[in-house]
Design an enzyme around this catalytic site. Sequence first.
Site, PDB file in Angstrom:
ATOM      1  N   CYS A   2       1.038  -1.338  -0.011  1.00  0.00           N
ATOM      2  CA  CYS A   2      -0.142   0.039  -0.049  1.00  0.00           C
ATOM      3  C   CYS A   2       0.845   1.199  -0.033  1.00  0.00           C
ATOM      4  O   CYS A   2       2.209   1.229   0.603  1.00  0.00           O
ATOM      5  CB  CYS A   2      -0.750   0.182   1.194  1.00  0.00           C
ATOM      6  N   ARG A  27       3.475  -0.254  -4.951  1.00  0.00           N
ATOM      7  CA  ARG A  27       3.386  -0.976  -3.780  1.00  0.00           C
ATOM      8  C   ARG A  27       1.970  -1.529  -3.491  1.00  0.00           C
ATOM      9  O   ARG A  27       1.576  -2.097  -2.376  1.00  0.00           O
ATOM     10  CB  ARG A  27       3.510   0.479  -2.600  1.00  0.00           C
ATOM     11  N   TRP A  72      -3.205  -2.681  -1.494  1.00  0.00           N
ATOM     12  CA  TRP A  72      -2.964  -4.011  -1.668  1.00  0.00           C
ATOM     13  C   TRP A  72      -3.669  -4.686  -0.590  1.00  0.00           C
ATOM     14  O   TRP A  72      -3.437  -4.612   0.651  1.00  0.00           O
ATOM     15  CB  TRP A  72      -1.468  -4.477  -1.578  1.00  0.00           C
ATOM     16  N   ASN A  98      -1.792   1.664   6.108  1.00  0.00           N
ATOM     17  CA  ASN A  98      -0.756   0.479   5.756  1.00  0.00           C
ATOM     18  C   ASN A  98      -0.709  -0.268   6.911  1.00  0.00           C
ATOM     19  O   ASN A  98      -0.138   0.458   8.195  1.00  0.00           O
ATOM     20  CB  ASN A  98       0.511   0.832   5.371  1.00  0.00           C
ATOM     21  N   GLY A  99      -0.657  -1.670   6.838  1.00  0.00           N
ATOM     22  CA  GLY A  99      -0.247  -2.545   7.773  1.00  0.00           C
ATOM     23  C   GLY A  99      -1.492  -3.289   8.279  1.00  0.00           C
ATOM     24  O   GLY A  99      -2.721  -3.324   7.424  1.00  0.00           O
ATOM     25  N   GLU A 483      15.927 -17.868  -9.196  1.00  0.00           N
ATOM     26  CA  GLU A 483      15.494 -16.644  -9.443  1.00  0.00           C
ATOM     27  C   GLU A 483      14.808 -16.631 -10.869  1.00  0.00           C
ATOM     28  O   GLU A 483      13.847 -15.812 -11.053  1.00  0.00           O
ATOM     29  CB  GLU A 483      16.738 -15.872  -9.237  1.00  0.00           C
ATOM     30  N   LYS A 487      10.997 -15.168 -11.322  1.00  0.00           N
ATOM     31  CA  LYS A 487      10.687 -14.038 -12.341  1.00  0.00           C
ATOM     32  C   LYS A 487       9.850 -14.356 -13.430  1.00  0.00           C
ATOM     33  O   LYS A 487       8.751 -13.488 -13.675  1.00  0.00           O
ATOM     34  CB  LYS A 487      12.020 -13.707 -13.190  1.00  0.00           C
ATOM     35  N   GLU A 490       6.178 -14.605 -11.414  1.00  0.00           N
ATOM     36  CA  GLU A 490       5.584 -13.563 -10.932  1.00  0.00           C
ATOM     37  C   GLU A 490       5.012 -12.620 -11.901  1.00  0.00           C
ATOM     38  O   GLU A 490       4.060 -11.975 -11.830  1.00  0.00           O
ATOM     39  CB  GLU A 490       6.336 -12.841  -9.898  1.00  0.00           C
ATOM     40  N   HIS A 506      14.735 -36.841  -8.549  1.00  0.00           N
ATOM     41  CA  HIS A 506      13.919 -37.346  -7.177  1.00  0.00           C
ATOM     42  C   HIS A 506      12.560 -36.817  -7.308  1.00  0.00           C
ATOM     43  O   HIS A 506      11.888 -36.837  -6.237  1.00  0.00           O
ATOM     44  CB  HIS A 506      14.948 -36.981  -6.078  1.00  0.00           C
ATOM     45  N   LYS A 605       5.367  -4.408  -4.200  1.00  0.00           N
ATOM     46  CA  LYS A 605       6.511  -4.439  -4.278  1.00  0.00           C
ATOM     47  C   LYS A 605       7.086  -4.572  -2.915  1.00  0.00           C
ATOM     48  O   LYS A 605       8.138  -5.339  -2.825  1.00  0.00           O
ATOM     49  CB  LYS A 605       7.304  -3.018  -4.840  1.00  0.00           C
TER      50      LYS A 605
HETATM   51  O1  M6R Z   1      12.602  -5.558  -0.400  1.00  0.00           O
HETATM   52  P1  M6R Z   1      13.219  -7.131  -0.193  1.00  0.00           P
HETATM   53  O2  M6R Z   1      14.130  -7.397  -1.037  1.00  0.00           O
HETATM   54  O3  M6R Z   1      13.075  -7.388   1.253  1.00  0.00           O
HETATM   55  O4  M6R Z   1      11.609  -7.848  -0.776  1.00  0.00           O
HETATM   56  C1  M6R Z   1      11.622  -9.313  -0.676  1.00  0.00           C
HETATM   57  C2  M6R Z   1      10.908  -9.815  -1.605  1.00  0.00           C
HETATM   58  O5  M6R Z   1       9.564  -9.437  -1.507  1.00  0.00           O
HETATM   59  C3  M6R Z   1      11.024  -9.482  -3.146  1.00  0.00           C
HETATM   60  O6  M6R Z   1      12.206  -9.841  -3.552  1.00  0.00           O
HETATM   61  C4  M6R Z   1      10.027 -10.161  -4.362  1.00  0.00           C
HETATM   62  O7  M6R Z   1      10.034 -11.906  -4.096  1.00  0.00           O
HETATM   63  C5  M6R Z   1      10.077  -9.780  -5.552  1.00  0.00           C
HETATM   64  N1  M6R Z   1       8.791  -9.494  -6.031  1.00  0.00           N
HETATM   65  C6  M6R Z   1      10.827 -10.888  -6.433  1.00  0.00           C
HETATM   66  O8  M6R Z   1      11.034 -10.502  -7.790  1.00  0.00           O
END
Ligand code: M6R
Length: 610
Positions: A2, A27, A72, A98-99, A483, A487, A490, A506, A605
């Site tokens: 948010c 956010r 969010w 937020n929270g 990773e 990517k 998401e 396995h 984010k």
């Molecule tokens: O801000 P941070 O690095 O602590 O965030 C961690 C994850 O939320 C962040 O890396 C998330 O997995 C991304 N969307 C990945 O692309």
Amino acid sequence: MCGIVGYIGDKKASDVIIKGLKRLEYRGYDSAGIAYQNGELQVKKGKGKVAKLEAMLDPNENATAGIGHTRWATHGEPNDVNSHPHTSTSQKIALVHNGIIENYGSLKKVLQNKGYEFYSETDTEVLAKLIESFLENGENEFKKAVQLALAQVEGTYGLAIIHADHPDIIIAARKGSPLLIGVGKNEMLVASDASAVAEYTDQVVYLEDGELAVIERDNYNVESSDSTSLIKEVHELAMSLDEIEKGGYPYFMLKEIFEQPKAIADCLRGRIDPEKGTVTLGGIADVMEKLAGAKRLVIAACGTSWHSGIVGEYLFESLVKIPVEVEYASELRYKEPLIGEGDVMIVISQSGETADTLAALRQAKENGALVLGVVNVVGSSIARETDAGVYIHAGPEIGVASTKAFTAQVTVLTLIAIMLAQYKKSISDEKAKKLISELALIPEKMQQVLDKSENLREVSNLFSYAPNFLYLGRSVSFPVALEGALKLKEISYIHAEGYPAAEMKHGPIALIDDMMPVVVIAGTNHTNDKMVSNIEEVRARKGRIIAIVTEGNAEVEDLSEFSFSVPDTEDELSPLLTVIPLQILSYNIAVNRGCDVDQPRNLAKSVTVE
Ligand code: M6R
């Protein structure tokens, strides 16, 4: 999670707020809303993005104070009613939050018994009504009523609150969710993120947990939880507008992928001397002795940052010869971790605000461990609460899918590992010098990868149909596989899994058929022969191999349906290059599938709630 923006000054508040919300939209983007002071409070809000909210606004209103929110969803689905701001029964109080108010259920019952009616499913509406209940109880002062309400709240909040009868102030409060005041000339802003204020001022005051601020157009007063007035340090923001705009790219993610050579050059600047073979990291210089004496390292992080942590594990174990555990921060905090004095925790976070990572660091500190941060956002909560640390200096990362932060985190972990290994004399001078001079070449080699990234177009088009992907890597390429898979899932919503290549036998091998793309990350290191066998196993089951190889790995290239090569480098540094084609592959596939690359569904984010 948010975004909050508030404004009080001479300008048209809704213009500043809408602009700020657009900058914060990464956010959270399922609904948006604004409340402003125009004789009485006006609230406009609804499901959808900020652009939709903008179209709802009256172009003739000229209010100069207000608050806004981009959401969010946590409690209650994204719809018009659940959008923020939420208002009190009299419609005189409006607030954005937020929270999570964890005890909102019991607070709501008490208020319902007093006759208050609720319209939304949110935890936030409770707070607007709770504040009003204190005003009705005779606590006439707006600030006092907010303080009394917050004293009853369990959970986390970043809040901006306005009251129709107090048009000259915004009240802001923080507990567990970031908030800052932008200090301008005859104008003040409050925001959950500096990018919303950067256009108006470079002077910011970060609120700490438990603090409450009364903000006027030419003044602000911050109080601690026991109502003591505080003198707060004013920080200078080092953020340019170019950094937070797309600059001609269709998406922030693409811009950030292409910024990696610069990000890594910035990250290395002044920290390495390839001639002498030395690394200097001022942020941890004072704790080197303690760091070198650590029994073990615990790395805690989430998402992409967790993946860079696994690269770190390989680096620290091979170069520093110290045992390393990499933990999901969200798991660590609930398993009563055996971490204490003599341990060192490294927390990794791009945003520096991830709730679980922050909680893990607090727990480790409480247990007596030394906690270091590897963080991007300067002045963020994690950066401020760690004992020492190293900024990654990647510049603002706005695309929800993390790209340049990953490579800059890996770079910093490499620097820490080399510096520590030299301090402990666990690597030879020759090896250190080789790593450092290769590190210096990484920006140039990244550029070479980017320059031929068009070569990934065909394979991206070919596999955009696929419902599943498998990513395989060994050793330091295993976290790159994780990773790459993250990517893809998401931003394109394709199901993807990353595996250590040998683990495939396995279980996951059962998934392989002639429809399954299998992305392999193959260097030229000691695991290459084994990787070749793993590729053969996939081929024997008609899986379709896409290989990311180090230049000269003809064997793997020959075995693959498609291959993309990256320049050779030291094995330890290879993730910095091999991850880039995976970022571009997922970007291209997401665009082909018509996905919103920067704002993928359900994501935000920075995850500031548990
Ligand atoms: O801000 P941070 O690095 O602590 O965030 C961690 C994850 O939320 C962040 O890396 C998330 O997995 C991304 N969307 C990945 O692309």
